[in-house]
Scaffold this motif. Structure first.
Motif, PDB file in Angstrom:
ATOM      1  N   VAL A  94      -2.032   5.311   9.866  1.00  0.00           N
ATOM      2  CA  VAL A  94      -1.601   4.539  11.027  1.00  0.00           C
ATOM      3  C   VAL A  94      -0.111   4.766  11.235  1.00  0.00           C
ATOM      4  CG1 VAL A  94      -3.382   2.757  10.779  1.00  0.00           C
ATOM      5  CG2 VAL A  94      -1.190   2.488   9.601  1.00  0.00           C
ATOM      6  N   GLY A  95       0.356   4.456  12.437  1.00  0.00           N
ATOM      7  CA  GLY A  95       1.765   4.599  12.752  1.00  0.00           C
ATOM      8  C   GLY A  95       2.304   3.383  13.466  1.00  0.00           C
ATOM      9  N   TYR A  96       3.612   3.226  13.404  1.00  0.00           N
ATOM     10  CA  TYR A  96       4.278   2.091  14.047  1.00  0.00           C
ATOM     11  C   TYR A  96       5.670   2.526  14.440  1.00  0.00           C
ATOM     12  CZ  TYR A  96       5.698  -2.771  14.851  1.00  0.00           C
ATOM     13  OH  TYR A  96       6.126  -3.938  15.422  1.00  0.00           O
ATOM     14  N   ASP A  97       6.092   2.109  15.620  1.00  0.00           N
ATOM     15  CA  ASP A  97       7.428   2.448  16.096  1.00  0.00           C
ATOM     16  C   ASP A  97       8.048   1.206  16.705  1.00  0.00           C
ATOM     17  OD1 ASP A  97       9.716   3.780  16.805  1.00  0.00           O
ATOM     18  OD2 ASP A  97       8.853   4.761  18.571  1.00  0.00           O
ATOM     19  N   GLY A  98       8.836   0.487  15.917  1.00  0.00           N
ATOM     20  CA  GLY A  98       9.417  -0.760  16.374  1.00  0.00           C
ATOM     21  C   GLY A  98      10.924  -0.761  16.256  1.00  0.00           C
ATOM     22  N   GLU A  99      11.512  -1.921  16.481  1.00  0.00           N
ATOM     23  CA  GLU A  99      12.963  -2.070  16.383  1.00  0.00           C
ATOM     24  C   GLU A  99      13.439  -1.961  14.939  1.00  0.00           C
ATOM     25  OE1 GLU A  99      16.405  -5.464  17.417  1.00  0.00           O
ATOM     26  OE2 GLU A  99      14.274  -5.856  17.865  1.00  0.00           O
ATOM     27  N   PHE A 100      12.629  -2.446  13.998  1.00  0.00           N
ATOM     28  CA  PHE A 100      13.054  -2.517  12.597  1.00  0.00           C
ATOM     29  C   PHE A 100      12.263  -1.594  11.672  1.00  0.00           C
ATOM     30  CE2 PHE A 100      13.779  -6.618  14.651  1.00  0.00           C
ATOM     31  CZ  PHE A 100      15.142  -6.754  14.474  1.00  0.00           C
ATOM     32  N   PHE A 101      11.018  -1.294  12.034  1.00  0.00           N
ATOM     33  CA  PHE A 101      10.159  -0.494  11.177  1.00  0.00           C
ATOM     34  C   PHE A 101       9.541   0.638  11.984  1.00  0.00           C
ATOM     35  CE2 PHE A 101       9.958  -4.972   9.815  1.00  0.00           C
ATOM     36  CZ  PHE A 101      10.641  -4.856   8.604  1.00  0.00           C
ATOM     37  N   SER A 102       9.518   1.804  11.384  1.00  0.00           N
ATOM     38  CA  SER A 102       8.965   2.971  12.076  1.00  0.00           C
ATOM     39  C   SER A 102       8.383   3.931  11.042  1.00  0.00           C
ATOM     40  CB  SER A 102      10.055   3.672  12.896  1.00  0.00           C
ATOM     41  OG  SER A 102       9.529   4.779  13.597  1.00  0.00           O
ATOM     42  N   PHE A 103       7.142   4.355  11.274  1.00  0.00           N
ATOM     43  CA  PHE A 103       6.500   5.316  10.379  1.00  0.00           C
ATOM     44  C   PHE A 103       5.290   5.911  11.097  1.00  0.00           C
ATOM     45  CE2 PHE A 103       5.009   1.016   9.368  1.00  0.00           C
ATOM     46  CZ  PHE A 103       3.640   1.124   9.559  1.00  0.00           C
ATOM     47  N   SER A 104       4.770   6.985  10.545  1.00  0.00           N
ATOM     48  CA  SER A 104       3.573   7.614  11.106  1.00  0.00           C
ATOM     49  C   SER A 104       2.681   8.104   9.980  1.00  0.00           C
ATOM     50  CB  SER A 104       3.949   8.781  12.023  1.00  0.00           C
ATOM     51  OG  SER A 104       4.678   9.769  11.327  1.00  0.00           O
ATOM     52  N   ASP A 105       1.378   8.117  10.246  1.00  0.00           N
ATOM     53  CA  ASP A 105       0.381   8.657   9.319  1.00  0.00           C
ATOM     54  C   ASP A 105       0.489   8.046   7.923  1.00  0.00           C
ATOM     55  OD1 ASP A 105      -0.454  10.377  11.381  1.00  0.00           O
ATOM     56  OD2 ASP A 105       1.055  11.860  10.820  1.00  0.00           O
ATOM     57  N   VAL A 106       0.522   6.725   7.868  1.00  0.00           N
ATOM     58  CA  VAL A 106       0.636   6.013   6.594  1.00  0.00           C
ATOM     59  C   VAL A 106      -0.702   5.372   6.244  1.00  0.00           C
ATOM     60  CG1 VAL A 106       1.690   4.016   5.455  1.00  0.00           C
ATOM     61  CG2 VAL A 106       3.112   5.602   6.769  1.00  0.00           C
ATOM     62  N   CYS A 107      -1.105   5.523   4.989  1.00  0.00           N
ATOM     63  CA  CYS A 107      -2.308   4.882   4.474  1.00  0.00           C
ATOM     64  C   CYS A 107      -1.898   3.892   3.387  1.00  0.00           C
ATOM     65  CB  CYS A 107      -3.266   5.909   3.873  1.00  0.00           C
ATOM     66  SG  CYS A 107      -3.749   7.229   5.004  1.00  0.00           S
ATOM     67  N   SER A 108      -2.552   2.735   3.379  1.00  0.00           N
ATOM     68  CA  SER A 108      -2.262   1.725   2.361  1.00  0.00           C
ATOM     69  C   SER A 108      -3.564   1.243   1.752  1.00  0.00           C
ATOM     70  CB  SER A 108      -1.488   0.547   2.977  1.00  0.00           C
ATOM     71  OG  SER A 108      -1.109  -0.382   1.989  1.00  0.00           O
ATOM     72  N   PHE A 109      -3.770   1.578   0.497  1.00  0.00           N
ATOM     73  CA  PHE A 109      -4.931   1.151  -0.269  1.00  0.00           C
ATOM     74  C   PHE A 109      -4.434   0.651  -1.628  1.00  0.00           C
ATOM     75  CE2 PHE A 109      -6.696   4.025   2.840  1.00  0.00           C
ATOM     76  CZ  PHE A 109      -7.946   3.502   3.133  1.00  0.00           C
ATOM     77  N   PRO A 110      -5.119  -0.305  -2.254  1.00  0.00           N
ATOM     78  CA  PRO A 110      -6.383  -0.923  -1.861  1.00  0.00           C
ATOM     79  C   PRO A 110      -6.203  -1.876  -0.696  1.00  0.00           C
ATOM     80  CG  PRO A 110      -5.478  -2.070  -3.747  1.00  0.00           C
ATOM     81  CD  PRO A 110      -4.570  -0.889  -3.494  1.00  0.00           C
ATOM     82  N   LYS A 111      -7.319  -2.226  -0.085  1.00  0.00           N
ATOM     83  CA  LYS A 111      -7.326  -3.223   0.981  1.00  0.00           C
ATOM     84  C   LYS A 111      -7.626  -4.608   0.404  1.00  0.00           C
ATOM     85  CE  LYS A 111      -7.070   0.004   4.154  1.00  0.00           C
ATOM     86  NZ  LYS A 111      -5.776   0.254   4.838  1.00  0.00           N
ATOM     87  N   PRO A 112      -7.164  -5.654   1.071  1.00  0.00           N
ATOM     88  CA  PRO A 112      -7.654  -6.988   0.714  1.00  0.00           C
ATOM     89  C   PRO A 112      -9.174  -7.023   0.797  1.00  0.00           C
ATOM     90  CG  PRO A 112      -5.807  -7.139   2.232  1.00  0.00           C
ATOM     91  CD  PRO A 112      -6.188  -5.693   2.174  1.00  0.00           C
ATOM     92  N   LEU A 113      -9.793  -7.894   0.027  1.00  0.00           N
ATOM     93  CA  LEU A 113     -11.251  -7.884  -0.052  1.00  0.00           C
ATOM     94  C   LEU A 113     -11.927  -8.306   1.240  1.00  0.00           C
ATOM     95  CD1 LEU A 113     -12.021  -9.192  -3.654  1.00  0.00           C
ATOM     96  CD2 LEU A 113     -11.767  -6.847  -2.819  1.00  0.00           C
ATOM     97  N   ALA A 114     -11.332  -9.237   1.974  1.00  0.00           N
ATOM     98  CA  ALA A 114     -11.938  -9.694   3.223  1.00  0.00           C
ATOM     99  C   ALA A 114     -11.695  -8.668   4.327  1.00  0.00           C
ATOM    100  CB  ALA A 114     -11.379 -11.048   3.637  1.00  0.00           C
ATOM    101  N   ALA A 115     -12.696  -8.437   5.143  1.00  0.00           N
ATOM    102  CA  ALA A 115     -12.553  -7.523   6.267  1.00  0.00           C
ATOM    103  C   ALA A 115     -11.445  -8.006   7.197  1.00  0.00           C
ATOM    104  CB  ALA A 115     -13.869  -7.431   7.033  1.00  0.00           C
ATOM    105  N   GLY A 116     -10.591  -7.082   7.622  1.00  0.00           N
ATOM    106  CA  GLY A 116      -9.513  -7.439   8.536  1.00  0.00           C
ATOM    107  C   GLY A 116      -8.229  -7.843   7.855  1.00  0.00           C
ATOM    108  N   GLY A 117      -8.221  -7.914   6.534  1.00  0.00           N
ATOM    109  CA  GLY A 117      -6.994  -8.255   5.830  1.00  0.00           C
ATOM    110  C   GLY A 117      -6.890  -9.721   5.496  1.00  0.00           C
ATOM    111  N   LEU A 118      -5.702 -10.133   5.056  1.00  0.00           N
ATOM    112  CA  LEU A 118      -5.490 -11.506   4.619  1.00  0.00           C
ATOM    113  C   LEU A 118      -5.228 -12.431   5.805  1.00  0.00           C
ATOM    114  CD1 LEU A 118      -3.049 -10.945   1.625  1.00  0.00           C
ATOM    115  CD2 LEU A 118      -5.545 -11.088   1.578  1.00  0.00           C
TER     116      LEU A 118
END
Length: 292
Positions: free
Chosen positions: A154-178
Motif C-alpha cells: 500500500v502507499g500513502y502520500d500525506g503532509e507528515f507520512f509518505s511511502f509506497s509499496d509497503v506491506c505490514s504483517f502480521p495483521k491484527p486477528l480481527a478482520a479490518g484491523g484494531l
C-alpha cells in the motif's frame, strides 16, 4: 453497560507483581478490560490544566506493560487511555499493535488515542505542537491502511507520512484491523472521533453541557462521514464508589462503558475495592447490571 479498570503507574508504581496482580484480580472480578495511560516525556513545570505534573512520575510504556499483562492473564481486554498518537510513527506502531494483538489472542481491543497536551513533550519528540492534530489524523489513516493492506503493498502520500509499496504483517486477528477509539477533552477530539473513531473517550473535567455537546459532535461527524453513529462506543471515567444511580444516568446519556480505578496503591485495599465494585454491579464477562 461494560466496566473496565485503569492502572496508573505514576500512582501505583511499576512493580511487575503489583501490575499483574491487579490485572489478574480485575479479570477474576469480571472487569472487561485494563487501561494504561501514556506520557512519553515530562519536564519541570509540565501542567495539564491546573494540575502540575511531577516530572519524576513513572509513566511506564503502556504497550510494554500490556504485553506483560497479556502474558499473565487469559481474558481481560487491553486498552490505552490514552496513547499519544502524534509521538509514534504509524508504520512502527502498526507493527507493535498487531504483534501485541496476535500474541494476546486478539485482546488488543480498546486502543484509545489522543494528541497530548504538553508542548514540551511534543518538542522532545520533534513534533510541532500546533500540527499534532493533523498528524494524528494521518496516523489513523496509515494504521488502518497498513492493517488492511495485502502482499501487493500500500502507499500513502500525506503532509507528515509518505511511502509506497509497503506491506505490514502480521495483521491484527480481527478482520479490518484494531478498533480505534479517540480520547480527549476538546471539540476537535470529538470531531476526530466522529470522522475516524470506533468510539469516544472524553476526559474527566468537563461540564455536563460540554459533554453533551461533544457527544452530539461525535455523532454528527459520523453521520457527515457516512458512518453509523449508533455503532460508536462511548466510554467515560467513573469512580470506584459510584452508585447505581450514577451508572444509570451515564447509560441515559448513551455511555456504553465505564472505566474506574482503585483509590489506593496498597494491593490488598485495591483488591477489596475492585471486588466490592464487581459485587455491587454483578459483573460477568465485563458486563454489569444497573441494579447495584
Amino acid at each position: 453497560m461494560k466496566f473496565a479498570v485503569s492502572y496508573s503507574t505514576p500512582f501505583y508504581g511499576v512493580d511487575p507483581d503489583r501490575l499483574t496482580g491487579y490485572a489478574r484480580h480485575a479479570e477474576e472480578c469480571g472487569f472487561e478490560a485494563l487501561y494504561l495511560p501514556e506520557h512519553v516525556a515530562l519536564h519541570p513545570g509540565a501542567r495539564v490544566g491546573a494540575m502540575e505534573l511531577d516530572p519524576s512520575l513513572p509513566f511506564a510504556d503502556p504497550l510494554g506493560c500490556l504485553a506483560f499483562v497479556a502474558a499473565r492473564t487469559e481474558r481481560i481486554l487491553l486498552g490505552t487511555g490514552v496513547l499519544l498518537l502524534p509521538y509514534h510513527h504509524p508504520v512502527i506502531l502498526a507493527k507493535h499493535l498487531a504483534t501485541l494483538d496476535v500474541l494476546s489472542a486478539g485482546r488488543m481491543r480498546l486502543l484509545t488515542v489522543g494528541v497530548g497536551a504538553l508542548p514540551g513533550e511534543a518538542s522532545a519528540m520533534g513534533v510541532d505542537f500546533a500540527s499534532r492534530g493533523r498528524r494524528a489524523d494521518e496516523a489513523i489513516e496509515v494504521l488502518r491502511l497498513l492493517w488492511g493492506g495485502g502482499p501487493e503493498g500500500v502507499g500513502y502520500d500525506g503532509e507528515f507520512f509518505s511511502f509506497s509499496d509497503v506491506c505490514s504483517f502480521p495483521k491484527p486477528l480481527a478482520a479490518g484491523g484494531l478498533p480505534l477509539h479517540v480520547g480527549g477533552s476538546s471539540r476537535a477530539a470529538a470531531r476526530r472521533a466522529g470522522r475516524h473513531g470506533d468510539g469516544y473517550f472524553p476526559g474527566g473535567a468537563l461540564a455536563p453541557e460540554e459533554r453533551a455537546a461533544q457527544w452530539d459532535t461525535v455523532r454528527a461527524g459520523a453521520r457527515a462521514a457516512g458512518r453509523d453513529p449508533e455503532a460508536l462506543e462511548y466510554t467515560r471515567w467513573g469512580s470506584i464508589d459510584m452508585p447505581a444511580e450514577r451508572v444509570a444516568a451515564f447509560a441515559a446519556q448513551g455511555v456504553t462503558r465505564v472505566v474506574v480505578a482503585a483509590t489506593t496503591a496498597e494491593p490488598a485495599e485495591q483488591r477489596a475495592e475492585l471486588a466490592s465494585f464487581a459485587r455491587r454491579f454483578g459483573l460477568r464477562d465485563g458486563v454489569g447490571t444497573l441494579a447495584g
